[in-house]
Structures are given as C-alpha cells and as structure tokens.
Design a protein around this motif. Structure first.
Motif, PDB file in Angstrom:
ATOM      1  N   TYR A 111      35.615  -7.002  29.536  1.00  0.00           N
ATOM      2  CA  TYR A 111      34.916  -8.049  28.782  1.00  0.00           C
ATOM      3  C   TYR A 111      34.662  -9.295  29.626  1.00  0.00           C
ATOM      4  CZ  TYR A 111      36.078  -5.004  24.907  1.00  0.00           C
ATOM      5  OH  TYR A 111      36.181  -3.915  24.076  1.00  0.00           O
ATOM      6  N   TYR A 114      31.268  -7.632  31.511  1.00  0.00           N
ATOM      7  CA  TYR A 114      30.108  -7.215  30.727  1.00  0.00           C
ATOM      8  C   TYR A 114      30.029  -7.970  29.398  1.00  0.00           C
ATOM      9  CZ  TYR A 114      30.036  -3.302  34.007  1.00  0.00           C
ATOM     10  OH  TYR A 114      29.999  -2.541  35.141  1.00  0.00           O
ATOM     11  N   ASP A 115      28.803  -8.124  28.896  1.00  0.00           N
ATOM     12  CA  ASP A 115      28.594  -8.733  27.588  1.00  0.00           C
ATOM     13  C   ASP A 115      29.082  -7.798  26.488  1.00  0.00           C
ATOM     14  OD1 ASP A 115      25.372 -10.075  28.574  1.00  0.00           O
ATOM     15  OD2 ASP A 115      27.389 -10.941  28.718  1.00  0.00           O
ATOM     16  N   ASN A 116      29.530  -8.372  25.390  1.00  0.00           N
ATOM     17  CA  ASN A 116      29.994  -7.565  24.260  1.00  0.00           C
ATOM     18  C   ASN A 116      28.893  -6.663  23.726  1.00  0.00           C
ATOM     19  OD1 ASN A 116      32.541  -8.679  24.397  1.00  0.00           O
ATOM     20  ND2 ASN A 116      32.190 -10.178  22.776  1.00  0.00           N
ATOM     21  N   SER A 117      27.629  -7.105  23.842  1.00  0.00           N
ATOM     22  CA  SER A 117      26.513  -6.304  23.334  1.00  0.00           C
ATOM     23  C   SER A 117      26.347  -4.996  24.105  1.00  0.00           C
ATOM     24  CB  SER A 117      25.214  -7.109  23.419  1.00  0.00           C
ATOM     25  OG  SER A 117      24.934  -7.486  24.758  1.00  0.00           O
ATOM     26  N   GLN A 118      26.925  -4.912  25.306  1.00  0.00           N
ATOM     27  CA  GLN A 118      26.825  -3.702  26.117  1.00  0.00           C
ATOM     28  C   GLN A 118      27.962  -2.715  25.848  1.00  0.00           C
ATOM     29  OE1 GLN A 118      26.151  -6.265  29.930  1.00  0.00           O
ATOM     30  NE2 GLN A 118      25.491  -4.204  30.443  1.00  0.00           N
ATOM     31  N   THR A 119      28.998  -3.163  25.179  1.00  0.00           N
ATOM     32  CA  THR A 119      30.214  -2.353  25.051  1.00  0.00           C
ATOM     33  C   THR A 119      30.343  -1.706  23.676  1.00  0.00           C
ATOM     34  OG1 THR A 119      31.559  -4.227  24.309  1.00  0.00           O
ATOM     35  CG2 THR A 119      31.393  -3.865  26.679  1.00  0.00           C
ATOM     36  N   THR A 120      30.952  -0.529  23.669  1.00  0.00           N
ATOM     37  CA  THR A 120      31.243   0.198  22.427  1.00  0.00           C
ATOM     38  C   THR A 120      32.651   0.761  22.519  1.00  0.00           C
ATOM     39  OG1 THR A 120      28.916   0.842  22.236  1.00  0.00           O
ATOM     40  CG2 THR A 120      30.504   2.019  20.854  1.00  0.00           C
TER      41      THR A 120
END
Length: 227
Positions: A111, A114-120
């Motif tokens: 985190y 990378y941006d949170n929008s990229q992570t799952t």
C-alpha cells in the motif's frame, strides 16, 4: 354652441394625446436606434468575443493535452521496449522494471507503493490470503502477493504475463535465464525453476512468474517437489 365647444375641446385634447403618443413613439424609436440597439449590439459583440476567447483557450488546452498524451505514449512505448529487453538484471530474481516488494516484506509495503484503487484482497483461503495489484504499462498485467495472516509477511509473489502483448516465443524463460542462468529443474511442459542463495526460488508456470521461499512449491508444479 355648447355642443360645438365640447366637441372642439375633445378634438383639441385628443390631438394633444395623439401628439404625445406620437412624440413618445418617436422618442422611443430614437432611443432604440441611437442608444439601446447599439448598446445591445456592443454587448452581444463583447459576449461573442469572450466566447471566442474561451473557445480558443479551450482549443489550446485540448491541443496541449493531445501533445502531452503523445509524449506520454512515446515515453511509455520506450519504457515498454526497455522492459521487454531488460526485464531482469543479472543475478536479481525480481523484475527490474517494477517496484520491488519481496518475499519476507510486510504487506503494508504494497500500500506504500500502489494506490488502493489498484489492489484487491482475497481472503477465500484464510490460511493463505492474497492481495492482487493490477498493473499498467508492463509486460505483466497483475502481480499477486500471498502472505501469512498472523505475521502479515509475504510468502510468495506471482507475476502474471500479459499475453495480449507481442513478446515472442519463450520470452519469459529467456529473460529469467539471462539473469539467473539455466533453470535448475524442469516440471511439466512450460514449467521451469531457478534456485538462489537468498533463500527463495523462482518458477515459470505457463506465463506466471512466481517467487517464493525455498521450502514452498507451487501446487501446480509438475517437477520434483523435494529438491
């Protein structure tokens, strides 16, 4: 006599009214023609000029954005070409063109990079939760990190190759071999393993590049699981 005077008076008064109306109409026409209409034309002209300026300004912004996009596309193409030819550097098990998050790192590092929008996050397997990151402008379209649920330390890193990009035959195998030498073991078709002195092993399994602790082996690995 009286009737005649009254009629004359009415006609005189009516004439005054008509004259007043006529004079007023003339004055209004005069004002419109000489003041109001020119003012409105002037205001309309100003509005047209302002709108034209705004349109020109927006057009310039669009042109600037298009030029910037062209520069970015060229830069991304160059980066992609560099990545294709120099995906790894000598004796380094991790791809050189991505932010390095290693086996043994805490998942908080993901985190930070990378941006949170990229992570799952995926917790379907409680004993081995994973965090996936969608990538852009890379030969890999996604990287997944599995980690220990208690310590939050990463146990394996899996890079998924983007098959929509023309990379050539055996691209990944050749790229890793250039950095780490020939594979130390072969599994089923399109499966290769490299071992390093850092306590981690690297695997290629059908387009996936996996780095994990030496004592671990991917479930789909078709080679000797004891080496």
């Amino acid at each position: 006599m009286s009737d005649s005077i009254e009629k004359n008076t009415l006609m005189w008064f009516g004439g005054l009214l008509l004259g007043a109306v006529t004079t007023t109409a003339t004055a209004v026409h005069f004002l419109h023609e000489n003041f109001i209409t020119p003012i409105k034309v002037f205001e309309s002209s100003q509005k047209v000029e302002k709108l034209t300026e705004q349109l020109n300004s927006q057009s310039n912004i669009v042109d600037d954005l298009n030029r910037t996009k062209e520069k970015l596309d060229k830069a991304q193409l160059k980066l992609s070409q560099i990545e294709h030819s120099n995906l790894f550097i000598k004796n380094n098990i991790y791809p050189a063109t991505l932010e390095v998050i290693k086996v043994g790192d805490n998942i908080s590092r993901i985190y930070e990079v990378y941006d949170n929008s990229q992570t799952t996050s995926d917790n379907d397997t409680p004993s081995q939760p994973t965090i996936a990151v969608d990538l852009k402008n890379s030969v890999f379209y996604r990287v997944s990190y599995s980690y220990d649920p208690e310590s939050k330390l990463i146990k394996s890193v899996a890079y998924m190759l983007d098959f929509e990009i023309e990379l050539g035959k055996n691209f990944l195998e050749l790229a890793v071999s250039n950095a780490l030498g020939a594979p130390t073991a072969l599994g089923d078709k399109d499966q290769f393993r490299w071992q390093t002195a850092e306590g981690v092993s690297a695997y290629i399994i059908r387009g996936a590049y996996i780095v994990m602790k030496k004592e671990l082996v991917p479930r789909v690995w078709g080679g000797d699981r004891t080496q």
